[in-house]
Design a protein around this motif. Structure first.
Motif, PDB file in Angstrom:
ATOM      1  N   THR A 101     -21.739 -16.925 -12.296  1.00 10.10           N
ATOM      2  CA  THR A 101     -22.033 -18.115 -11.484  1.00 10.10           C
ATOM      3  C   THR A 101     -22.580 -17.675 -10.141  1.00 10.10           C
ATOM      4  N   TRP A 102     -23.645 -18.364  -9.651  1.00  4.31           N
ATOM      5  CA  TRP A 102     -24.207 -17.996  -8.365  1.00  4.31           C
ATOM      6  C   TRP A 102     -24.701 -19.239  -7.626  1.00  4.31           C
ATOM      7  N   ASN A 158     -28.839 -21.757 -18.975  1.00  2.00           N
ATOM      8  CA  ASN A 158     -28.411 -21.761 -17.574  1.00  2.00           C
ATOM      9  C   ASN A 158     -28.051 -23.184 -17.201  1.00  2.00           C
ATOM     10  N   THR A 202     -24.627 -19.202 -19.685  1.00  2.00           N
ATOM     11  CA  THR A 202     -23.679 -19.423 -20.774  1.00  2.00           C
ATOM     12  C   THR A 202     -24.365 -19.136 -22.101  1.00  2.00           C
ATOM     13  N   ILE A 248     -15.299 -26.403 -13.856  1.00  6.01           N
ATOM     14  CA  ILE A 248     -15.759 -25.917 -12.551  1.00  6.01           C
ATOM     15  C   ILE A 248     -14.515 -25.764 -11.695  1.00  6.01           C
ATOM     16  N   VAL A 296     -16.484 -20.849  -9.641  1.00  9.47           N
ATOM     17  CA  VAL A 296     -16.806 -20.232 -10.924  1.00  9.47           C
ATOM     18  C   VAL A 296     -16.800 -21.314 -12.000  1.00  9.47           C
ATOM     19  N   MET A 297     -17.780 -21.249 -12.896  1.00  9.50           N
ATOM     20  CA  MET A 297     -17.741 -22.114 -14.078  1.00  9.50           C
ATOM     21  C   MET A 297     -17.132 -21.324 -15.220  1.00  9.50           C
ATOM     22  N   PHE A 340     -24.996 -24.768  -7.665  1.00 11.03           N
ATOM     23  CA  PHE A 340     -24.693 -23.514  -8.344  1.00 11.03           C
ATOM     24  C   PHE A 340     -25.430 -23.467  -9.672  1.00 11.03           C
ATOM     25  N   ARG A 341     -25.514 -22.255 -10.222  1.00 10.82           N
ATOM     26  CA  ARG A 341     -26.056 -22.067 -11.556  1.00 10.82           C
ATOM     27  C   ARG A 341     -25.185 -21.064 -12.284  1.00 10.82           C
ATOM     28  N   ALA A 342     -24.926 -21.312 -13.583  1.00  7.91           N
ATOM     29  CA  ALA A 342     -24.104 -20.429 -14.395  1.00  7.91           C
ATOM     30  C   ALA A 342     -24.817 -20.128 -15.699  1.00  7.91           C
ATOM     31  N   THR A 366     -18.861 -12.835  -8.234  1.00  8.93           N
ATOM     32  CA  THR A 366     -19.914 -13.671  -8.819  1.00  8.93           C
ATOM     33  C   THR A 366     -21.242 -13.356  -8.181  1.00  8.93           C
TER      34      THR A 366
END
Length: 680
Positions: free
Chosen positions: A584-585, A549, A600, A608, A570-571, A596-598, A620
């Protein structure tokens, strides 16, 4: 008995004084010894750092810490044939500049000698400085150099008069002499030994007055009067040798005799630390042959030189014993046995030497068992959990034994390794204990259920793309990298990414660096949407990463400038072929920045971007839809392709291309609607 004085020719007197001036040298700055210790008391083992504070520019130091045994090092032969011929009954002294002067005796032809020899290299080589020194030839006499610079000669055997017990003194390096006692109280004798003590007293030991002696006499007024001490513990003897050491002890060596027949040559070593009152044998068999009539001196550096004597043949060998605790200027010494210790320092240079003693300076008490104690930098967390344990025990432990509760141990005697990091790989509750020990015993500190490790979160989102090898890292060099642990690693570099959490193996020392790139790079298409930042995320020091994350921030001003809501950020991650959108949120909004956190499957070139959403639908996840770390294909070493013969996970290329086209169409329509709505 009295001795008839004899006149000395002026020419001989002049030559004798000239020779002595060469031996003594010109007057200079003799050091004044002084020292201190950083501690003077404590429990064993007690380590003391001694500091020399001597004046007068010393060039050498001899330290005696009070626990020397005088038998820990062997005697070393300096030469087996000195320049002077083999002899017995000679005497010797050490001059202030450290040279050795040897005088008189009887050679192999039974010729009584009055020559004088000099060595300036600890007895290795010798030079005859006077073949006929002017004083009456004799043997078996004793001489000492006093702290005030005078010389005192006692007793002996004159070839013309038999044994003597007179005492003579010279205040001018032997040019003239005064009889201070014609009958000194002890029986007339030869082959006795004498020393001048640091306190200025003279001690005479043993000798031959017709039979072997083991009596001890002491004078505190330069030989004018004498008092008898208790008989020594060593056997009756004559022809032995002795020296006074800077630590105040007397060393007596060799001789001939015994308390019963048959009499024998001796090579034992005895020591007295109370001006000759009591004695201890420190070596029953020295390295040199048992002998009679050797002579010896104590050197400024603390060593003892023994010369010549008779073991059946007249000897001209030279032996040396190192006795000083240290010859460093500022030594460190560890006392291991409880007791009170007198410390002495002798400082010297080419002009002379000076010693100082501090009686009862160091007090060492019995060791006390330590009290074990420790701390940890964390006691809870998810697996794998790395914990730094720190020893805080008191009482000077020397051994540390750690038990971490999961079957692992860490044992050491190295103080530099007493603190340790341990990683708990499996969820559970663990009891930790530390046993700290020293010479007095052990002590254990146990903390029950001290560490609680929770299972790693189960991932709920699995990207359906195929991880492939990312392009070689082409970001800038320099420092920076992640710090932290399983609860989050801070990301180094200059990007908007601040922290990552990862799943995988061998990630305890993970480093992640994020570097900003002005463009995707050669051969890589632009990311979808309006880019805020291209970030090349590079991990290091790991075995395998199966998911992560990524936490990053975007300024609210940038969002407002480009007309994006937080939900439109969005990432993207470049998988080697196309850009893939990552879940992404939003996790925080401070007003100035939005965080934000994404999720992966691994680290690579990321972007980004802002993506305008058609209508109000936002695909998202929100802050309440927090997605744990993804667990798709591992990217360690760096990524892993699908096994041969098995379908690649995720969408087919055609499906992905169709979806990508639909997204572009939606973006174009939305952009036109927005332009009409805002007049842009």
């Amino acid at each position: 008995m009295a001795k008839r004085s004899r006149s000395t020719p002026p020419a001989v007197l002049f030559l004798f004084i000239a020779a002595l001036s060469l031996l003594v040298g010109t007057a200079g700055a003799v050091p004044e010894a002084a020292f201190s210790g950083n501690v003077t008391s404590g429990a064993a083992p007690l380590t003391v750092e001694f500091t020399d504070s001597s004046s007068g520019s010393p060039t050498g130091w001899a330290w005696f810490f009070g626990d020397e045994t005088y038998n820990s090092t062997p005697w070393i032969e300096q030469t087996d044939s000195a320049g002077w011929n083999g002899r017995i009954g000679h005497t010797s002294v050490v001059m202030p500049n450290g040279s050795i002067v040897l005088m008189g005796g009887v050679d192999a032809g039974y010729n009584t000698k009055n020559d004088t020899w000099l060595s300036t290299d600890n007895g290795m080589t010798w030079t005859c400085v006077n073949a006929s020194s002017g004083w009456t030839a004799g043997e078996g006499h004793a001489s000492v150099a006093m702290p005030d610079g005078s010389i005192v000669i006692m007793g002996g055997f004159a070839s013309s008069g038999g044994k003597m017990n007179d005492t003579w003194r010279s205040d001018d390096y032997g040019a003239t002499w005064t009889c201070v006692n014609a009958s000194s109280g002890w029986t007339a004798r030869s082959d006795h030994a004498a020393v001048a003590m640091p306190d200025g007293s003279i001690v005479i030991m043993g000798g031959d007055d017709g039979s072997g002696k083991k009596d001890v006499w002491r004078s505190t007024d330069n030989g004018a009067t004498w008092a008898q001490l208790p008989n020594a513990g060593w056997s009756k003897r004559k022809g032995h040798s002795s020296v006074a050491m800077p630590d105040g002890s007397i060393i007596l060596m060799g001789g001939f005799g015994g308390d019963s027949l048959p009499l024998k040559y001796m090579y034992d070593i005895w020591r007295s630390t109370d001006n000759g009152t009591t004695w201890t044998c420190v070596n029953a068999s020295a390295g040199w042959s048992a002998r009679y009539d050797p002579t010896s001196v104590a050197m400024p550096g603390g060593s003892i030189i023994l010369m010549g004597g008779y073991d059946g043949v007249r000897k001209n060998d030279v032996w040396r014993l190192e006795t000083a605790g240290s010859n460093a200027r500022n030594p460190t010494h560890t006392y291991t046995t409880p007791g009170t210790y007198t410390v002495a320092l002798q400082a010297y240079n080419d002009d002379g030497y000076n010693a100082t003693r501090k009686v009862g300076y160091i007090t060492v008490t019995a060791p006390v068992a330590p009290s074990a104690a420790f701390t940890a930098n964390r006691t809870t967390g998810t697996e794998p959990l790395a914990v730094q344990f720190n020893d805080t025990s008191t009482g000077s432990p020397t051994v540390w034994n750690w038990s971490f509760g999961d079957g692992a141990w860490h044992n050491t005697t190295d103080a530099a390794e007493r603190n340790v990091t341990h990683t708990y790989a499996v969820a559970g509750t663990y009891t930790v204990s530390l046993t700290a020990s020293n010479a007095a015993g052990p002590d254990t500190e146990t903390r029950t259920d001290y560490i609680t490790v929770s299972p790693a979160p189960t991932p709920t989102v699995t990207p359906t793309v195929t991880p492939t090898s990312r392009p070689p890292y082409s970001g800038g060099g320099g420092g920076g990298g992640s710090t932290g642990g399983p609860d989050g690693y801070n990301v180094g570099g200059d990007s908007a990414v601040s922290k990552v959490t990862v799943t995988g193996t061998g990630v305890e020392k993970l480093i992640v660096t994020g570097r900003v790139q002005s463009s995707p790079g050669t051969g890589i298409p632009p990311a979808p949407g309006t880019p805020y930042q291209y970030v090349d995320l590079v991990p290091a020091r790991f075995e395998e990463i199966t998911g992560a994350n990524i936490t990053f921030s975007v300024p609210a001003a940038w969002l407002a400038e480009h007309g994006f809501a937080p939900g439109e950020i969005v990432m993207h991650r470049y998988n080697g072929t196309v850009w893939e959108a990552l879940p992404t949120w939003v996790v925080g909004d401070s007003g100035a920045t939005v965080t934000f956190r994404a999720a992966t499957p691994g680290f690579s070139l990321s972007a980004i971007t802002g993506i305008e959403q058609a209508g109000e639908a936002v695909t998202t996840p929100t802050a309440t839809q927090t997605t744990p770390q993804a667990t798709t294909q591992p990217t360690a070493k760096e990524t892993t392709a699908a096994p041969a013969g098995q379908p690649t996970p995720g969408f087919s290329f055609g499906t992905a291309a169709l979806a990508f086209g639909v997204v572009l169409a939606l973006v174009a329509v939305g952009h036109r609607v927005r332009r009409r709505r805002t007049g842009r």
